[in-house]
Design a protein around this motif. Structure first.
Motif, mmCIF file in Angstrom:
data_model
loop_
_atom_site.group_PDB
_atom_site.id
_atom_site.type_symbol
_atom_site.label_atom_id
_atom_site.label_comp_id
_atom_site.label_asym_id
_atom_site.label_seq_id
_atom_site.Cartn_x
_atom_site.Cartn_y
_atom_site.Cartn_z
ATOM 1 N N LEU A 149 9.941 15.760 61.743
ATOM 2 C CA LEU A 149 9.561 14.119 62.384
ATOM 3 C C LEU A 149 8.616 13.086 61.382
ATOM 4 O O LEU A 149 7.688 12.816 61.328
ATOM 5 C CB LEU A 149 9.036 14.679 63.719
ATOM 6 C CG LEU A 149 9.187 13.514 64.554
ATOM 7 C CD1 LEU A 149 10.777 12.515 64.955
ATOM 8 C CD2 LEU A 149 8.668 13.615 66.090
ATOM 9 N N LEU A 150 9.869 12.057 60.964
ATOM 10 C CA LEU A 150 8.689 10.863 60.818
ATOM 11 C C LEU A 150 9.391 9.610 61.704
ATOM 12 O O LEU A 150 10.389 9.345 62.159
ATOM 13 C CB LEU A 150 9.559 10.667 59.118
ATOM 14 C CG LEU A 150 9.033 9.472 58.165
ATOM 15 C CD1 LEU A 150 7.690 9.850 57.723
ATOM 16 C CD2 LEU A 150 10.294 8.697 57.342
ATOM 17 N N LEU A 151 7.890 9.049 61.723
ATOM 18 C CA LEU A 151 7.717 7.809 62.528
ATOM 19 C C LEU A 151 7.865 7.023 62.272
ATOM 20 O O LEU A 151 6.505 7.254 61.305
ATOM 21 C CB LEU A 151 7.271 8.193 64.119
ATOM 22 C CG LEU A 151 7.623 9.105 64.599
ATOM 23 C CD1 LEU A 151 6.337 9.391 65.804
ATOM 24 C CD2 LEU A 151 9.142 9.055 65.679
ATOM 25 N N VAL A 152 8.039 5.729 62.189
ATOM 26 C CA VAL A 152 7.795 4.449 60.904
ATOM 27 C C VAL A 152 8.221 2.790 61.804
ATOM 28 O O VAL A 152 8.674 2.971 63.064
ATOM 29 C CB VAL A 152 9.323 4.305 59.843
ATOM 30 C CG1 VAL A 152 8.780 2.454 59.008
ATOM 31 C CG2 VAL A 152 8.973 5.436 58.900
ATOM 32 N N GLN A 153 7.230 2.370 61.596
ATOM 33 C CA GLN A 153 7.451 1.315 62.596
ATOM 34 C C GLN A 153 7.113 -0.372 61.184
ATOM 35 O O GLN A 153 5.871 -0.385 60.117
ATOM 36 C CB GLN A 153 5.788 0.732 63.680
ATOM 37 C CG GLN A 153 6.494 1.173 64.778
ATOM 38 C CD GLN A 153 5.068 1.411 65.346
ATOM 39 O OE1 GLN A 153 4.051 0.502 65.071
ATOM 40 N NE2 GLN A 153 5.863 1.433 67.000
ATOM 41 N N ALA A 164 12.613 -10.497 61.832
ATOM 42 C CA ALA A 164 12.496 -8.437 63.323
ATOM 43 C C ALA A 164 11.678 -7.581 63.037
ATOM 44 O O ALA A 164 11.716 -7.388 61.518
ATOM 45 C CB ALA A 164 13.903 -7.889 63.040
ATOM 46 N N GLU A 165 11.461 -6.967 63.623
ATOM 47 C CA GLU A 165 10.334 -5.563 63.399
ATOM 48 C C GLU A 165 11.356 -5.359 63.935
ATOM 49 O O GLU A 165 12.817 -4.400 64.544
ATOM 50 C CB GLU A 165 9.725 -5.088 64.981
ATOM 51 C CG GLU A 165 8.784 -6.265 65.377
ATOM 52 C CD GLU A 165 7.184 -5.689 64.467
ATOM 53 O OE1 GLU A 165 7.481 -4.552 64.413
ATOM 54 O OE2 GLU A 165 6.173 -6.227 64.220
ATOM 55 N N VAL A 166 12.008 -3.167 62.794
ATOM 56 C CA VAL A 166 12.362 -2.485 62.667
ATOM 57 C C VAL A 166 11.941 -0.892 62.886
ATOM 58 O O VAL A 166 11.018 -0.643 62.186
ATOM 59 C CB VAL A 166 12.765 -1.969 61.369
ATOM 60 C CG1 VAL A 166 14.039 -1.503 60.735
ATOM 61 C CG2 VAL A 166 13.615 -4.322 61.331
ATOM 62 N N TRP A 167 11.913 -0.195 63.888
ATOM 63 C CA TRP A 167 11.238 0.701 64.521
ATOM 64 C C TRP A 167 12.140 1.894 64.510
ATOM 65 O O TRP A 167 13.599 1.760 65.126
ATOM 66 C CB TRP A 167 10.407 0.743 65.511
ATOM 67 C CG TRP A 167 9.645 -0.313 65.521
ATOM 68 C CD1 TRP A 167 9.329 -0.875 65.044
ATOM 69 C CD2 TRP A 167 8.963 -0.423 67.090
ATOM 70 N NE1 TRP A 167 7.665 -1.870 65.418
ATOM 71 C CE2 TRP A 167 8.494 -0.962 66.484
ATOM 72 C CE3 TRP A 167 8.804 0.096 67.848
ATOM 73 C CZ2 TRP A 167 6.885 -2.103 67.821
ATOM 74 C CZ3 TRP A 167 7.798 -0.113 69.334
ATOM 75 C CH2 TRP A 167 6.537 -0.971 68.562
ATOM 76 N N SER A 168 12.439 3.331 63.345
ATOM 77 C CA SER A 168 12.398 3.944 63.645
ATOM 78 C C SER A 168 11.562 5.410 63.882
ATOM 79 O O SER A 168 10.909 5.842 63.228
ATOM 80 C CB SER A 168 13.824 4.468 62.337
ATOM 81 O OG SER A 168 12.523 4.080 61.013
ATOM 82 N N ALA A 169 12.817 6.819 64.111
ATOM 83 C CA ALA A 169 12.473 7.934 63.633
ATOM 84 C C ALA A 169 13.198 8.831 63.487
ATOM 85 O O ALA A 169 14.784 8.724 63.603
ATOM 86 C CB ALA A 169 12.230 8.517 65.131
#
Length: 366
Positions: A149-153, A164-169
C-alpha cells in the motif's frame, strides 16, 4: 450518469491493519496507475465488455464507498491517462466543502514479483518525500496478506502554492492486481483551480477505499497477463514461504515477507544473517523442460537484472523430470529493484542454493 445525487455513502470505520513497514526505496513516481520508474512494464488491455460498461461498474462501486455528498459525472476521462489500467472511473464529489475529483484505476501487472516492489515504493529523500518537494509526503505499508500500500500527498506542481493538491492510495495485491485511487481539491485534473483547502478523503479513508472488499470481484475478473498466469492448484505465496523458511540456515533472521494468501508462483523473504540485510526469493511452477530422469540444475550469478549498481544475485533453478522447477535467488540487498547493496555478497552460497532448490519438501507442490 450526470447530475445524480448520492445518498448516504458512509466510509468504513475499520482501520487498515499494518504488519511490516517497507524499507526505504528509490525510483517511484506520481499518482496515476501505470509504470512509475520505467523499469516495470504494465501492458494496457481491455476489461471484459465495453469500456463504457467497465467505467459504469467502477463508478458504481466507487459511489458506494464515498462519504455523504453530491456526486456527479467527472469531466473528460476524469484524470488523464492510466497506463496499464483495465478499467477506470471518476466522479466529482461535493461533500459541502467544495467539489473535488475522485478517480479510480484498476489493472494487473505483468510480473507481480517485480511490480509489487517497483510500483509500491517511495523515492529516497528527506523524510521519504524525494521528488515530491517540500509539500509532499509518501508512506509505504505492507498489509497482513502481503499486499503493498502506497499513500502519497502531493501537489500538481510541488513548488506551487496555488496548485491543486493531489492525494492517492495505491494497492498492489500479491497476485499482481492493482488499484489506485486519486483525489484532488479541484473538480478536474487539469486547468481547474482549487475549490477547497484539501481533498475530501483523509489518507486513512483512501486506504480504506482501495482495500474495500467491494473491489475484489472486479479485480479478480481481469485476465492474467503473459508471464503472470497462475497455474490451477498453485500454492499461496505464504505456503511457499512456509516451505522456504525451514530450509534456510539457522540464525538467519526474517524481518519481512511478501507472499499473500492468493495462489502464486513467487514469494520473497527479507532476511539478515548478521552481515547485512538481504532478500531471498523463490519461484515454483511447472513450466520447465526436462525429458531426462534426473533433476537439471542451472546456476546464475553476477549483477542483478533490473537493479542498480552494485546489486548482485545468485540464483539456482532445479528442474525435476517432467518440468516441475524451483528457483531460489539471493541478493546482496533487501530491496532488489529499488535499493542499493546492503552487503558485499548475497547471504546464500551456490551450494546452499542448490540444496534449498533441490529439497524434496518442494515436491508437495508437484
Amino acid at each position: 450518469m450526470g447530475g445524480t445525487t448520492g445518498g448516504a455513502r458512509r466510509g468504513r470505520a475499520a482501520v487498515v491493519a499494518v504488519s511490516v513497514a517497507l524499507a526505504g526505496t528509490a525510483g517511484a513516481g506520481v499518482v496515476y496507475a501505470g509504470p512509475f520508474d520505467g523499469r516495470s512494464e504494465v501492458t494496457a488491455a481491455a476489461v471484459p465488455g465495453s469500456e463504457a460498461e467497465a467505467e459504469r461498474r467502477v463508478v458504481s462501486v466507487l459511489e458506494g464507498l464515498l462519504p455523504e455528498g453530491e456526486v456527479r459525472e467527472a469531466p473528460g476521462d476524469g484524470g488523464g491517462a492510466a497506463p496499464g489500467a483495465y478499467a477506470k472511473g471518476a466522479v466529482v464529489l461535493d461533500d459541502g466543502e467544495g467539489p473535488a475529483l475522485v478517480s479510480v484505476a484498476l489493472g494487473r501487472t505483468d510480473s507481480p514479483a517485480l511490480d509489487l516492489v517497483a510500483l509500491a515504493g517511495c523515492p529516497d529523500g528527506p523524510g521519504g518525500v524525494g521528488r515530491w518537494g517540500p509539500k509532499g509526503t509518501c508512506t509505504e505499508r505492507v498489509l497482513p496478506d502481503g499486499s503493498g500500500l502506497l499513500l502519497v500527498q502531493d501537489r500538481v506542481a510541488p513548488y506551487g502554492e496555488r496548485d491543486a493538491e493531489v492525494w492517492s492510495a495505491r494497492l498492489i495485491r500479491p497476485d499482481g492486481s492493482m488499484l489506485t485511487a486519486t483525489e484532488l481539491n479541484a473538480p478536474a485534473a487539469e486547468g481547474a483551480a482549487p475549490t477547497r483547502a484539501v481533498p475530501p478523503l483523509s489518507q486513512e479513508r483512501l486506504a480504506e477505499l482501495v482495500t474495500a472488499g467491494e473491489w475484489r470481484t472486479l479485480l479478480d475478473s481481469f485476465p492474467r497477463r503473459g508471464g503472470g498466469e497462475v497455474e490451477p492448484g498453485a500454492p499461496s505465496g505464504f505456503a511457499l514461504l512456509d516451505t522456504l523458511e525451514p530450509l534456510l540456515p539457522q540464525g538467519m533472521r526474517r524481518f519481512g515477507r511478501a507472499g499473500g494468501t492468493d495462489p502464486a508462483h513467487f514469494a520473497r523473504l527479507q532476511v539478515d544473517d548478521g552481515k547485512g540485510e538481504a532478500a531471498v526469493e523463490v519461484t515454483v511452477d511447472h513450466r520447465g523442460t526436462n525429458d531426462t530422469e534426473e533433476p537439471r540444475v542451472e546456476e546464475r550469478n553476477g549483477p542483478a537484472p533490473w537493479s542498480g549498481d552494485g546489486v548482485l544475485h545468485r540464483s539456482v533453478t532445479v528442474t525435476r523430470p517432467g518440468g516441475f522447477r524451483v528457483t531460489v535467488t539471493a541478493y546482496n540487498t533487501s530491496r532488489p529493484l529499488l535499493a542499493g547493496p546492503t552487503r558485499s555478497t548475497p547471504p546464500l552460497s551456490p551450494e546452499q542454493l542448490r540444496e534449498i532448490a533441490g529439497s524434496g519438501t518442494w515436491d508437495r507442490f508437484r
